[in-house]
Design a protein around this motif. Structure first.
Motif, PDB file in Angstrom:
ATOM      1  N   ILE A  17       0.848  -1.192   0.000  1.00 30.69           N
ATOM      2  CA  ILE A  17       0.000   0.000   0.000  1.00 30.69           C
ATOM      3  C   ILE A  17       0.882   1.241   0.000  1.00 30.69           C
ATOM      4  N   LEU A  18       0.476   2.249  -0.751  1.00 25.41           N
ATOM      5  CA  LEU A  18       1.124   3.556  -0.699  1.00 25.41           C
ATOM      6  C   LEU A  18       0.237   4.494   0.113  1.00 25.41           C
ATOM      7  N   LEU A  19       0.768   5.016   1.204  1.00 23.33           N
ATOM      8  CA  LEU A  19       0.046   5.952   2.066  1.00 23.33           C
ATOM      9  C   LEU A  19       0.639   7.347   1.900  1.00 23.33           C
ATOM     10  N   VAL A  20      -0.222   8.332   1.592  1.00 21.21           N
ATOM     11  CA  VAL A  20       0.222   9.722   1.430  1.00 21.21           C
ATOM     12  C   VAL A  20      -0.526  10.562   2.466  1.00 21.21           C
ATOM     13  N   GLU A  21       0.160  10.901   3.547  1.00 24.46           N
ATOM     14  CA  GLU A  21      -0.461  11.622   4.669  1.00 24.46           C
ATOM     15  C   GLU A  21       0.603  12.487   5.335  1.00 24.46           C
ATOM     16  N   ASN A  74       0.088   9.409  10.227  1.00 33.70           N
ATOM     17  CA  ASN A  74       0.802   8.565   9.276  1.00 33.70           C
ATOM     18  C   ASN A  74       1.384   7.355   9.991  1.00 33.70           C
ATOM     19  N   ARG A  75       2.048   7.604  11.103  1.00 31.73           N
ATOM     20  CA  ARG A  75       2.649   6.494  11.869  1.00 31.73           C
ATOM     21  C   ARG A  75       1.583   5.528  12.371  1.00 31.73           C
ATOM     22  N   ALA A  76       0.459   6.071  12.863  1.00 26.86           N
ATOM     23  CA  ALA A  76      -0.599   5.223  13.403  1.00 26.86           C
ATOM     24  C   ALA A  76      -1.203   4.323  12.326  1.00 26.86           C
ATOM     25  N   ILE A  77      -1.438   4.888  11.147  1.00 26.23           N
ATOM     26  CA  ILE A  77      -2.002   4.094  10.050  1.00 26.23           C
ATOM     27  C   ILE A  77      -1.012   3.024   9.612  1.00 26.23           C
ATOM     28  N   CYS A  78       0.255   3.407   9.478  1.00 24.08           N
ATOM     29  CA  CYS A  78       1.286   2.439   9.091  1.00 24.08           C
ATOM     30  C   CYS A  78       1.350   1.290  10.094  1.00 24.08           C
ATOM     31  N   PHE A  79       1.313   1.639  11.384  1.00 25.28           N
ATOM     32  CA  PHE A  79       1.388   0.616  12.431  1.00 25.28           C
ATOM     33  C   PHE A  79       0.189  -0.327  12.353  1.00 25.28           C
ATOM     34  N   LYS A  80      -1.006   0.238  12.196  1.00 18.35           N
ATOM     35  CA  LYS A  80      -2.217  -0.577  12.148  1.00 18.35           C
ATOM     36  C   LYS A  80      -2.224  -1.494  10.930  1.00 18.35           C
ATOM     37  N   LEU A  81      -1.914  -0.957   9.764  1.00 13.30           N
ATOM     38  CA  LEU A  81      -1.974  -1.760   8.543  1.00 13.30           C
ATOM     39  C   LEU A  81      -0.824  -2.765   8.473  1.00 13.30           C
ATOM     40  N   SER A  82       0.314  -2.408   9.030  1.00 11.54           N
ATOM     41  CA  SER A  82       1.418  -3.373   9.106  1.00 11.54           C
ATOM     42  C   SER A  82       1.014  -4.559   9.973  1.00 11.54           C
ATOM     43  N   GLU A 117      -1.852  -5.725  10.147  1.00 14.33           N
ATOM     44  CA  GLU A 117      -2.795  -6.523   9.362  1.00 14.33           C
ATOM     45  C   GLU A 117      -2.080  -7.304   8.252  1.00 14.33           C
ATOM     46  N   GLY A 118      -0.761  -7.181   8.199  1.00 13.86           N
ATOM     47  CA  GLY A 118       0.010  -7.951   7.233  1.00 13.86           C
ATOM     48  C   GLY A 118       0.374  -7.218   5.954  1.00 13.86           C
ATOM     49  N   TYR A 119       0.182  -5.891   5.930  1.00 13.38           N
ATOM     50  CA  TYR A 119       0.485  -5.123   4.730  1.00 13.38           C
ATOM     51  C   TYR A 119       1.864  -4.480   4.818  1.00 13.38           C
ATOM     52  N   THR A 120       2.477  -4.292   3.658  1.00 12.01           N
ATOM     53  CA  THR A 120       3.689  -3.488   3.550  1.00 12.01           C
ATOM     54  C   THR A 120       3.255  -2.091   3.128  1.00 12.01           C
ATOM     55  N   VAL A 121       3.554  -1.101   3.959  1.00  8.61           N
ATOM     56  CA  VAL A 121       3.085   0.260   3.705  1.00  8.61           C
ATOM     57  C   VAL A 121       4.268   1.159   3.362  1.00  8.61           C
ATOM     58  N   TYR A 122       4.217   1.756   2.168  1.00 14.18           N
ATOM     59  CA  TYR A 122       5.210   2.747   1.768  1.00 14.18           C
ATOM     60  C   TYR A 122       4.624   4.123   2.081  1.00 14.18           C
ATOM     61  N   SER A 123       5.327   4.872   2.906  1.00 12.70           N
ATOM     62  CA  SER A 123       4.763   6.097   3.473  1.00 12.70           C
ATOM     63  C   SER A 123       5.378   7.341   2.863  1.00 12.70           C
ATOM     64  N   ALA A 124       4.521   8.310   2.517  1.00 11.80           N
ATOM     65  CA  ALA A 124       4.961   9.606   2.004  1.00 11.80           C
ATOM     66  C   ALA A 124       4.197  10.714   2.714  1.00 11.80           C
ATOM     67  N   ALA A 125       4.845  11.877   2.827  1.00  4.46           N
ATOM     68  CA  ALA A 125       4.204  13.028   3.465  1.00  4.46           C
ATOM     69  C   ALA A 125       3.851  14.119   2.463  1.00  4.46           C
ATOM     70  N   ARG A 148       7.650   9.467  -6.261  1.00  2.37           N
ATOM     71  CA  ARG A 148       8.882   8.677  -6.283  1.00  2.37           C
ATOM     72  C   ARG A 148       8.593   7.221  -5.901  1.00  2.37           C
ATOM     73  N   LEU A 149       7.820   7.043  -4.843  1.00  2.00           N
ATOM     74  CA  LEU A 149       7.494   5.688  -4.387  1.00  2.00           C
ATOM     75  C   LEU A 149       6.592   4.975  -5.398  1.00  2.00           C
ATOM     76  N   TRP A 150       5.668   5.717  -6.004  1.00  3.63           N
ATOM     77  CA  TRP A 150       4.766   5.126  -6.990  1.00  3.63           C
ATOM     78  C   TRP A 150       5.545   4.519  -8.151  1.00  3.63           C
ATOM     79  N   HIS A 151       6.586   5.206  -8.581  1.00  3.18           N
ATOM     80  CA  HIS A 151       7.369   4.712  -9.705  1.00  3.18           C
ATOM     81  C   HIS A 151       8.322   3.593  -9.303  1.00  3.18           C
ATOM     82  N   MET A 152       8.520   3.403  -8.002  1.00  2.00           N
ATOM     83  CA  MET A 152       9.389   2.321  -7.533  1.00  2.00           C
ATOM     84  C   MET A 152       8.628   1.026  -7.279  1.00  2.00           C
ATOM     85  N   TYR A 153       7.382   1.147  -6.822  1.00  2.00           N
ATOM     86  CA  TYR A 153       6.625  -0.033  -6.394  1.00  2.00           C
ATOM     87  C   TYR A 153       5.276  -0.084  -7.108  1.00  2.00           C
TER      88      TYR A 153
END
Length: 231
Positions: free
Chosen positions: A5-9, A15-23, A25-33, A40-45
């Protein structure tokens, strides 16, 4: 299933709370502010789901959604304090699949994400397509070369999938532009296609200057010059 998942917050604590919760749940979260880092992350993953705020420090999430809609069919979820009916309409018109307003409960967000990703998994094909050293894992929407994962952008994935769906067949530049890009009004030209073909070759060919799979057909277009096996 691809559980990235790509999170933009831009709110750091949220941002940290969402990443922690979704992680959890078994997801890999790429975080951007901000938009710059998100792009940049969109073009990488090649993520199947983007969760995005609208009001960001360097731009607007609506514009980011419109841009991604031109490149892919990624699932796009807005997560924002902009909660009027007009705001929601703008979000859906930009191409969003869903719209959640702040404040919200993290367990509710996690449940919604789980439901979205489950539907995504059910719609995704389970087959693999193999051609020479390249294997396209359709369920994961990822690619292996000689058994090792390689990183392709969303556009490169769509381009490769289209070629491997049509092996040993000459595909014109017009066919490729129409299949991979929405060319109506988006100012996509043949140079854009050539650049993406070159970048794709650099990742899948042993010698990009002497391609064995993705070849030019002078004056006509391109061909995937190897048989493909489906399993």
């Amino acid at each position: 299933m691809n559980k990235e998942i790509l999170l933009v917050e831009d709110d750091e604590s949220l941002n940290r709370a969402i990443c922690f919760k979704l992680s959890g749940e078994g997801y890999t979260v790429y975080s951007a502010a901000d938009i710059k880092e998100a792009e940049r992350l969109w073009h990488m993953y090649s993520v199947p789901l983007v969760i995005c705020d609208i009001d960001l420090p360097d731009g607007n999430g609506l514009d980011f959604c419109v841009k991604l809609r031109k490149e892919s069919d990624v699932i796009f979820l807005f997560l924002t304090a902009m909660d009027t009916e007009e705001d929601m309409v703008k979000g859906y018109e930009a191409g969003a699949d869903d719209y959640i307003t702040k404040p919200f409960f993290l367990p509710v967000l996690a449940s919604k994400v789980n439901a979205i990703m489950q539907r995504y998994a059910e719609k995704t094909q389970t087959e693999t397509i193999t051609s020479g050293s390249i294997t396209f894992l359709c369920e994961e929407n990822r690619v292996k070369k000689n058994g090792e994962y390689i990183n392709l952008t969303a556009k490169e994935l769509k381009l490769l999938y289209f070629f491997m769906q049509n092996p040993m067949r000459i595909l014109t530049r017009e066919q490729l532009l129409e299949a991979i890009w929405d060319i109506d009004g988006n100012f996509v030209d043949e140079n854009t296609l050539a650049v993406n073909i070159r970048r794709l070759r650099e990742k899948i060919e042993n010698d990009p200057s002497l391609p064995e799979m993705l070849k030019n057909v002078r004056g006509l277009g391109y061909i995937w010059d190897k048989e493909c096996e489906r399993r």
